[in-house]
Design a protein around this motif. Structure first.
Motif, PDB file in Angstrom:
ATOM      1  N   LEU A   1      -8.937  16.162   4.444  1.00  0.00           N
ATOM      2  CA  LEU A   1      -8.165  15.146   3.749  1.00  0.00           C
ATOM      3  C   LEU A   1      -8.853  14.585   2.510  1.00  0.00           C
ATOM      4  O   LEU A   1     -10.080  14.435   2.459  1.00  0.00           O
ATOM      5  CB  LEU A   1      -7.846  13.990   4.704  1.00  0.00           C
ATOM      6  N   ASN A   2      -8.035  14.282   1.529  1.00  0.00           N
ATOM      7  CA  ASN A   2      -8.416  13.531   0.337  1.00  0.00           C
ATOM      8  C   ASN A   2      -8.055  12.064   0.520  1.00  0.00           C
ATOM      9  O   ASN A   2      -7.133  11.728   1.281  1.00  0.00           O
ATOM     10  CB  ASN A   2      -7.644  14.027  -0.888  1.00  0.00           C
TER      11      ASN A   2
ATOM     12  N   ALA B   1     -11.849  10.360  -3.338  1.00  0.00           N
ATOM     13  CA  ALA B   1     -12.840  10.921  -2.413  1.00  0.00           C
ATOM     14  C   ALA B   1     -12.201  12.184  -1.831  1.00  0.00           C
ATOM     15  O   ALA B   1     -11.328  12.104  -0.970  1.00  0.00           O
ATOM     16  CB  ALA B   1     -13.168   9.921  -1.308  1.00  0.00           C
ATOM     17  N   TYR B   2     -12.632  13.326  -2.309  1.00  0.00           N
ATOM     18  CA  TYR B   2     -11.880  14.547  -2.039  1.00  0.00           C
ATOM     19  C   TYR B   2     -12.642  15.530  -1.152  1.00  0.00           C
ATOM     20  O   TYR B   2     -13.863  15.516  -1.077  1.00  0.00           O
ATOM     21  CB  TYR B   2     -11.457  15.220  -3.349  1.00  0.00           C
ATOM     22  N   CYS B   3     -11.890  16.406  -0.521  1.00  0.00           N
ATOM     23  CA  CYS B   3     -12.413  17.342   0.470  1.00  0.00           C
ATOM     24  C   CYS B   3     -12.750  18.694  -0.147  1.00  0.00           C
ATOM     25  O   CYS B   3     -12.459  18.956  -1.310  1.00  0.00           O
ATOM     26  CB  CYS B   3     -11.387  17.531   1.599  1.00  0.00           C
ATOM     27  N   ASP B   4     -13.375  19.555   0.657  1.00  0.00           N
ATOM     28  CA  ASP B   4     -13.529  20.992   0.393  1.00  0.00           C
ATOM     29  C   ASP B   4     -14.150  21.306  -0.968  1.00  0.00           C
ATOM     30  O   ASP B   4     -13.633  22.122  -1.718  1.00  0.00           O
ATOM     31  CB  ASP B   4     -12.172  21.697   0.524  1.00  0.00           C
ATOM     32  N   GLU B   5     -15.293  20.667  -1.246  1.00  0.00           N
ATOM     33  CA  GLU B   5     -16.036  21.038  -2.453  1.00  0.00           C
ATOM     34  C   GLU B   5     -17.018  22.158  -2.173  1.00  0.00           C
ATOM     35  O   GLU B   5     -17.175  23.082  -2.979  1.00  0.00           O
ATOM     36  CB  GLU B   5     -16.785  19.816  -3.003  1.00  0.00           C
TER      37      GLU B   5
ATOM     38  N   SER C   1     -13.123  23.614  -3.802  1.00  0.00           N
ATOM     39  CA  SER C   1     -12.476  22.959  -4.943  1.00  0.00           C
ATOM     40  C   SER C   1     -11.009  22.637  -4.715  1.00  0.00           C
ATOM     41  O   SER C   1     -10.336  22.154  -5.645  1.00  0.00           O
ATOM     42  CB  SER C   1     -12.621  23.782  -6.236  1.00  0.00           C
ATOM     43  N   HIS C   2     -10.493  22.859  -3.508  1.00  0.00           N
ATOM     44  CA  HIS C   2      -9.089  22.509  -3.261  1.00  0.00           C
ATOM     45  C   HIS C   2      -8.870  21.005  -3.341  1.00  0.00           C
ATOM     46  O   HIS C   2      -7.838  20.548  -3.850  1.00  0.00           O
ATOM     47  CB  HIS C   2      -8.650  23.031  -1.888  1.00  0.00           C
ATOM     48  N   GLY C   3      -9.827  20.234  -2.838  1.00  0.00           N
ATOM     49  CA  GLY C   3      -9.677  18.785  -2.877  1.00  0.00           C
ATOM     50  C   GLY C   3      -9.670  18.254  -4.301  1.00  0.00           C
ATOM     51  O   GLY C   3      -8.855  17.389  -4.653  1.00  0.00           O
ATOM     52  N   ALA C   4     -10.594  18.753  -5.129  1.00  0.00           N
ATOM     53  CA  ALA C   4     -10.646  18.325  -6.524  1.00  0.00           C
ATOM     54  C   ALA C   4      -9.368  18.716  -7.258  1.00  0.00           C
ATOM     55  O   ALA C   4      -8.806  17.934  -8.040  1.00  0.00           O
ATOM     56  CB  ALA C   4     -11.862  18.934  -7.210  1.00  0.00           C
ATOM     57  N   LEU C   5      -8.902  19.933  -7.022  1.00  0.00           N
ATOM     58  CA  LEU C   5      -7.680  20.396  -7.659  1.00  0.00           C
ATOM     59  C   LEU C   5      -6.501  19.510  -7.278  1.00  0.00           C
ATOM     60  O   LEU C   5      -5.716  19.086  -8.142  1.00  0.00           O
ATOM     61  CB  LEU C   5      -7.412  21.854  -7.260  1.00  0.00           C
TER      62      LEU C   5
END
Length: 419
Positions: free
Chosen positions: A83-84, A166-170, A175-179
């Protein structure tokens, strides 16, 4: 609002900052590539944002419409419970303007026998805060939450909306969370708070992680033959590495930095699988480049054919390259852009230091800049992963003094951008 007053209060309330980081470290948020533990920390941060009176939403990247059709989506990472959090601190003008981003996941803890303490302790001692994620990237989460509270306590309201993501999967090439964060909430100004101490990353390298595999032409009962072929494959990969080093040395954003010399790093080299698959060799490496995905794929195709020819006399058959991460795009903003200069000036005002403006290794700038804002850059206070106790290392830590300086700079930056 006087910056001097805020800097004094950061010093006075430093234990609050350190304790907040410690509490975030205590929440396991390991990223194992195809699954992750980000849900608990995201829900915790979401609750903290609501306590601060922010508009906050907790969501999976998959909740965004047509996310899986995006050209930079990579399947197989099971994002359903990763989760983001996107929180909005409303300004005097209700217009999204500045996004501060930090990732909520960490690399795996690894073998705890290699740690001298509980990696999820968040222990504070010897002027350091210890634990997995301390310097990659939970210090940034703590900095944002701490500064929002401190500025609120001083009656500050931003001129326009401040977005905290605050994003996931870095980790592990995600990079899915940042995207998802930049697609969900477009902002003209973005700072990725993930980077090395005293550096501003205005440029993000391209590249990624690749695997080359080969197998014995005949059935074998020993790993010796495939092992003898390893140096042959690695010699060809070293040629690929030399190309990457030369191209980055010519790039003015990387000339004179450590990046060209580390343009290819071996991540995993082995034969067999615990007594099975003795005829199979596998080499995994990560590389940096300023070339496009199409250019690199063409070069790897030629390299694959050369390796196959070289392996045949050894009784080995090359199976080719596969991608182990998404491809990172080469991106940059100008080192003297107004957004970068704003952070340089904030650092000078808050700490008297001038950070180095330079290129980065693989980072989420790849998607943040491409799909979020061309003004985006990275600014953090993490410790390099080549250092003892650095990012991804056992006994990870961040120095309290470094965190304080970083927090002061970010305070000066927020006041400069939104005051």
């Amino acid at each position: 609002m006087e910056l001097k007053q805020i800097l004094v209060q950061i010093e006075q309330r430093q234990d609050e900052l350190f304790s907040l980081l410690s509490s975030l470290i205590q929440i396991n948020s390991e990223n194992f590539r195809d699954y992750g533990n980000e849900q608990a920390i995201a829900e915790h941060i979401h609750a903290l944002c609501l306590e601060l009176g922010l508009e906050s939403e907790c969501y999976s990247p998959l909740d965004l419409e047509n996310f899986t059709d995006h050209p930079d989506y990579r399947p197989g990472r099971h994002l359903e419970n990763r989760l983001n959090v996107t929180a909005r601190w409303k300004g005097l003008e209700d217009k999204d303007d500045l996004m501060l981003m930090a990732h909520n996941d960490t690399v795996a803890i690894g073998d705890q026998e290699n740690w001298d303490f509980d990696p999820l302790s968040g222990e504070i001692r010897d002027g350091k805060i210890w634990g997995r994620g301390a310097c990659d990237d939970k210090y940034a989460l703590a900095t944002c939450l701490f500064l929002i509270k401190l500025l609120q306590d001083n009656g500050f309201t931003p001129r326009k909306n401040l977005i905290f993501s605050a994003y996931c999967d870095e980790e592990r090439g995600g990079s899915h969370g940042a995207l998802a964060a930049v697609l969900k909430t477009p902002c003209p100004h973005i700072v990725s708070m993930d980077g090395r101490q005293d550096q501003i990353w205005h440029c993000g390298s391209g590249g990624g992680e690749i695997i080359y595999t080969y197998h014995a032409a005949e059935t074998v009962d020993s790993a010796k033959g495939p092992a003898l072929a390893l140096p042959v494959v690695m010699a060809h990969l070293d040629g690929f590495a030399k190309n990457r080093e030369e191209e980055l040395e010519k790039n003015p954003f990387y000339t004179g930095t450590i990046i060209p010399k580390t343009a290819l790093r071996y991540m995993d080299v082995h034969i067999g699988n615990h007594g099975a698959d003795l005829g199979i060799g596998k080499i995994c490496c990560v590389f940096y480049t300023d070339k496009t995905k199409e250019e690199i794929e063409k070069e790897l195709s030629v390299l694959d054919q050369e390796i196959r020819v070289a392996l045949l006399p050894l009784g080995m058959i090359g199976d080719g390259f596969t991608s182990n991460t998404r491809f990172f795009h080469y991106v940059h903003c100008q080192p003297d852009s107004p957004d970068v200069l704003a952070m340089v000036e904030a650092s000078k005002a808050a700490t008297g230091k001038l950070p180095l403006v330079c290129g980065s290794c693989l980072s989420d700038l790849s998607v943040i800049s491409k799909y979020g804002s061309s003004n985006a850059y990275g600014y953090g206070c993490g410790r390099d992963f080549s250092l003892p106790g650095g990012a991804h290392q056992p006994n990870e830590y961040i120095e309290c003094d470094a965190l304080l300086e970083y927090t002061k700079t970010m305070a000066a930056f927020i006041l400069k951008m939104l005051g």
